[in-house]
Scaffold this motif. Structure first.
Motif, short mmCIF file in Angstrom:
data_model
loop_
_atom_site.label_atom_id
_atom_site.label_comp_id
_atom_site.label_asym_id
_atom_site.label_seq_id
_atom_site.Cartn_x
_atom_site.Cartn_y
_atom_site.Cartn_z
N ILE A 1 0.84 -1.20 0.00
CA ILE A 1 0.00 0.00 0.00
C ILE A 1 0.87 1.25 0.00
CG2 ILE A 1 -1.78 1.29 1.22
CD1 ILE A 1 -2.60 -1.35 2.57
N THR A 2 0.63 2.13 -0.96
CA THR A 2 1.26 3.44 -0.99
C THR A 2 0.17 4.49 -0.83
OG1 THR A 2 3.02 2.69 -2.47
CG2 THR A 2 2.66 5.06 -2.33
N VAL A 3 0.31 5.33 0.20
CA VAL A 3 -0.66 6.39 0.47
C VAL A 3 0.01 7.73 0.15
CG1 VAL A 3 -2.10 7.53 2.18
CG2 VAL A 3 -1.79 5.05 2.27
N LEU A 4 -0.56 8.45 -0.79
CA LEU A 4 -0.11 9.81 -1.09
C LEU A 4 -1.09 10.78 -0.45
CD1 LEU A 4 1.86 11.76 -2.46
CD2 LEU A 4 0.42 11.65 -4.50
N GLN A 5 -0.63 11.52 0.54
CA GLN A 5 -1.48 12.49 1.22
C GLN A 5 -1.48 13.81 0.47
OE1 GLN A 5 0.35 12.43 5.16
NE2 GLN A 5 -1.36 11.24 5.94
N LEU A 6 -2.67 14.32 0.22
CA LEU A 6 -2.84 15.63 -0.40
C LEU A 6 -3.70 16.44 0.56
CD1 LEU A 6 -3.50 14.03 -3.83
CD2 LEU A 6 -1.62 15.61 -3.41
N ILE A 7 -3.08 17.41 1.21
CA ILE A 7 -3.72 18.12 2.32
C ILE A 7 -3.92 19.58 1.96
CG2 ILE A 7 -3.54 18.72 4.76
CD1 ILE A 7 -1.68 16.29 5.09
N ASN A 8 -5.15 20.03 2.08
CA ASN A 8 -5.48 21.43 1.84
C ASN A 8 -4.93 22.27 2.99
OD1 ASN A 8 -6.86 23.74 0.71
ND2 ASN A 8 -8.38 23.47 2.33
N ARG A 9 -3.84 23.00 2.75
CA ARG A 9 -3.21 23.82 3.80
C ARG A 9 -3.99 25.12 3.97
NH1 ARG A 9 0.09 19.64 5.44
NH2 ARG A 9 1.11 18.77 3.60
N ALA A 10 -4.07 25.57 5.20
CA ALA A 10 -4.82 26.79 5.50
C ALA A 10 -4.13 28.01 4.91
CB ALA A 10 -4.97 26.95 7.01
N GLU A 11 -4.93 28.92 4.37
CA GLU A 11 -4.43 30.21 3.89
C GLU A 11 -4.40 31.20 5.05
OE1 GLU A 11 -3.28 30.89 1.02
OE2 GLU A 11 -4.01 29.33 -0.32
N GLY B 1 3.76 -4.26 2.87
CA GLY B 1 3.96 -3.13 3.75
C GLY B 1 3.24 -1.88 3.26
N MET B 2 3.51 -0.78 3.94
CA MET B 2 2.79 0.46 3.67
C MET B 2 3.73 1.64 3.76
SD MET B 2 -0.58 1.81 5.66
CE MET B 2 -1.26 3.43 5.43
N VAL B 3 3.65 2.52 2.77
CA VAL B 3 4.43 3.75 2.76
C VAL B 3 3.46 4.93 2.65
CG1 VAL B 3 6.06 5.15 1.45
CG2 VAL B 3 6.51 2.73 1.79
N THR B 4 3.67 5.96 3.47
CA THR B 4 2.84 7.16 3.44
C THR B 4 3.70 8.34 3.08
OG1 THR B 4 1.44 6.24 5.19
CG2 THR B 4 1.25 8.59 4.74
N LEU B 5 3.29 9.10 2.07
CA LEU B 5 4.04 10.25 1.60
C LEU B 5 3.20 11.52 1.67
CD1 LEU B 5 5.53 8.62 -1.64
CD2 LEU B 5 6.71 8.93 0.55
N ASP B 6 3.81 12.58 2.18
CA ASP B 6 3.21 13.91 2.18
C ASP B 6 4.26 14.82 1.56
OD1 ASP B 6 2.19 16.39 2.62
OD2 ASP B 6 2.10 16.24 4.81
N LEU B 7 4.06 15.22 0.31
CA LEU B 7 5.11 15.87 -0.47
C LEU B 7 4.86 17.34 -0.73
CD1 LEU B 7 5.64 12.99 -3.07
CD2 LEU B 7 6.79 13.33 -0.87
N THR B 8 3.86 17.92 -0.08
CA THR B 8 3.56 19.33 -0.33
C THR B 8 3.78 20.22 0.89
OG1 THR B 8 1.22 19.03 0.23
CG2 THR B 8 1.86 18.75 -2.09
N ASP B 9 4.12 19.63 2.02
CA ASP B 9 4.35 20.41 3.24
C ASP B 9 5.85 20.65 3.38
OD1 ASP B 9 4.55 21.53 5.71
OD2 ASP B 9 3.38 20.02 6.76
N PRO B 10 6.32 21.89 3.30
CA PRO B 10 7.76 22.15 3.40
C PRO B 10 8.36 21.76 4.74
CG PRO B 10 6.52 24.20 3.51
CD PRO B 10 5.55 23.12 3.13
N GLU B 11 7.53 21.61 5.77
CA GLU B 11 8.05 21.25 7.09
C GLU B 11 8.02 19.75 7.33
OE1 GLU B 11 5.92 23.34 10.03
OE2 GLU B 11 6.45 25.33 9.27
N HIS B 12 7.50 18.99 6.37
CA HIS B 12 7.32 17.55 6.59
C HIS B 12 7.82 16.83 5.36
CE1 HIS B 12 5.75 13.81 7.99
NE2 HIS B 12 4.87 13.71 7.04
N VAL B 13 8.94 16.12 5.49
CA VAL B 13 9.53 15.43 4.35
C VAL B 13 8.69 14.24 3.94
CG1 VAL B 13 11.56 14.18 3.54
CG2 VAL B 13 11.83 16.19 5.00
N ALA B 14 8.42 13.34 4.86
CA ALA B 14 7.58 12.18 4.59
C ALA B 14 7.33 11.45 5.89
CB ALA B 14 8.24 11.23 3.57
#
Length: 390
Positions: free
Chosen positions: A313-323, A368-381
């Motif tokens: 399982i590969t989870v790509l997180q796409l999170i709407n960041r607050a303006e 296994g499972m990998v979770t990626l968050d690639l749009t948050d500059p403070e969070h690599v993965a």
């Protein structure tokens, strides 16, 4: 630790959509960009506005889905337009607050209208007595834009919609693999009290699933089965409320931060917990395989061996960041400028994520499972992108 193989089929592609009212335009932008990149979901799970977007996608042929999403979001965007240029500071926040106030007062075209008689003056036990708005316009909109025959076709995209039973408090999923879905199921998933009345289905009343859990990720993880050919799953998890944020500086900031925390539904906890559970399941299967033959028929060993393998399982997180200019009213701020902005942000986050080497150069998994968050500059993965095993 995830293990790797040289190559693996794409397998199940799932789109997981949170609730979040006006923020749901972000999900439409995500879907448009994923489609442009060649990703087409064969399973969509949604709650609240996520259920509405999910129905618009699953209930239309691929070539019409973007048009139908635009049709919905154009219809519900309020008539209040921002000037050609508006600073992204206090003025922008004031504009958004005015827009949200208009929505709360007058309703939204194609979505909901204020009830003529206040709830306090309505007969107890009626929908009018337990809700502020009438959602008849949404019923008409969904009937116009969604083909439920397509949703219920035996070869349809799998569609799962989360709701809460008002009487029992139990969370339920309406799934077109087990239920014949109608407009009522979509509206039940989005019936957030006290704004909207519960929707009655087969004698039971249902409210918005976000009351219990605003993220349907766990439902998808619980029902993946690698042994049934559903493994090697790619899950696009689209969250409308960020779990992390800055320390509030004003009361309005505090209200917004509380809402973000409440409706983000601990998505990172879900993925972390699922990884740990899968490690235990894999260990149980390996242990049973090592047992002598006479012990492998023991009921406890049989139970451990029967634990399903969800596959890789590969989870790509796409999170709407607050303006910076957003406030606690952001989930009911439906001005056209804001809706268009959310849509554009969803597209941009997908394009950025799919161009990231941690995504497009990742190695296929065997398990296994990998979770990626690639749009948050403070969070690599959440977990480093895996390297090839030796």
């Amino acid at each position: 630790m995830a293990t790797l193989v040289d190559r693996a089929p794409r397998g199940t592609t799932a789109l997981v959509l949170q609730g979040g009212g006006a923020l749901g335009a972000y999900q439409a932008g995500v879907y448009e960009a994923l489609t442009a990149a060649g990703w087409s979901p064969d399973w969509i799970a949604g709650i609240s506005i996520g259920a509405i977007n999910a129905a618009l996608i699953a209930g239309n042929p691929p070539e019409a889905r973007i048009e139908r999403l635009h049709g919905f979001w154009d219809r519900v965007s309020s008539r209040l337009q921002a000037p050609a240029f508006i600073p992204s500071g206090p003025i922008r926040r004031w504009f958004s607050e005015i827009s949200a106030g208009i929505t709360a007062t007058t309703g939204l075209p194609g979505f909901f209208t204020p009830r003529l008689v206040p709830p306090a003056l309505s007969a107890p036990g009626t929908p009018e007595a337990i809700s502020i708005y009438d959602t008849a316009p949404l019923r008409e909109t969904l009937a116009d834009l969604v083909d439920f025959d397509r949703i219920n076709h035996r070869h349809a995209i799998r569609l799962s919609l989360g709701a809460v039973n008002v009487r029992t408090g139990n969370f339920v999923y309406f799934d077109n693999r087990a239920n014949t879905l109608t407009v009522d199921h979509v509206m039940a998933s989005g019936a957030l009290p006290p704004g909207f009345a519960p929707v009655v289905i087969e004698g039971e009343a249902y409210w918005d699933g976000g009351i219990v859990s605003n993220t349907p990720l766990q439902h998808v993880l619980d029902h993946l089965d690698g042994r049934a050919g559903q493994g090697d799953a790619t899950i696009f998890q689209v969250d409308l409320f960020p779990a992390r944020g800055a320390l509030p500086r004003t009361l309005a900031d505090a209200v917004q931060r509380e809402k973000d925390i409440r409706f983000s539904s601990r998505t990172r906890l879900n993925t972390d917990l699922n990884r740990e559970i899968e490690k235990l399941r894999a260990a149980a299967r390996r242990l049973v395989a090592k047992l002598p033959a006479e012990l492998q028929s023991d009921p406890d060993a049989v139970l451990l061996a029967a634990q399903k393998d969800p596959g890789a399982i590969t989870v790509l997180q796409l999170i709407n960041r607050a303006e910076p200019w957003e406030s606690q009213s952001k989930d009911y701020e439906f001005s056209r400028a804001t809706v268009d902005g959310h849509w554009a942000a969803g597209k941009a986050d997908v394009e950025k994520s799919l161009a990231d080497p941690r995504w497009n150069q990742r190695r296929p998994l065997k398990s296994g499972m990998v979770t990626l968050d690639l749009t948050d500059p403070e969070h690599v993965a959440a977990e480093p992108a895996p390297a090839r095993a030796h």
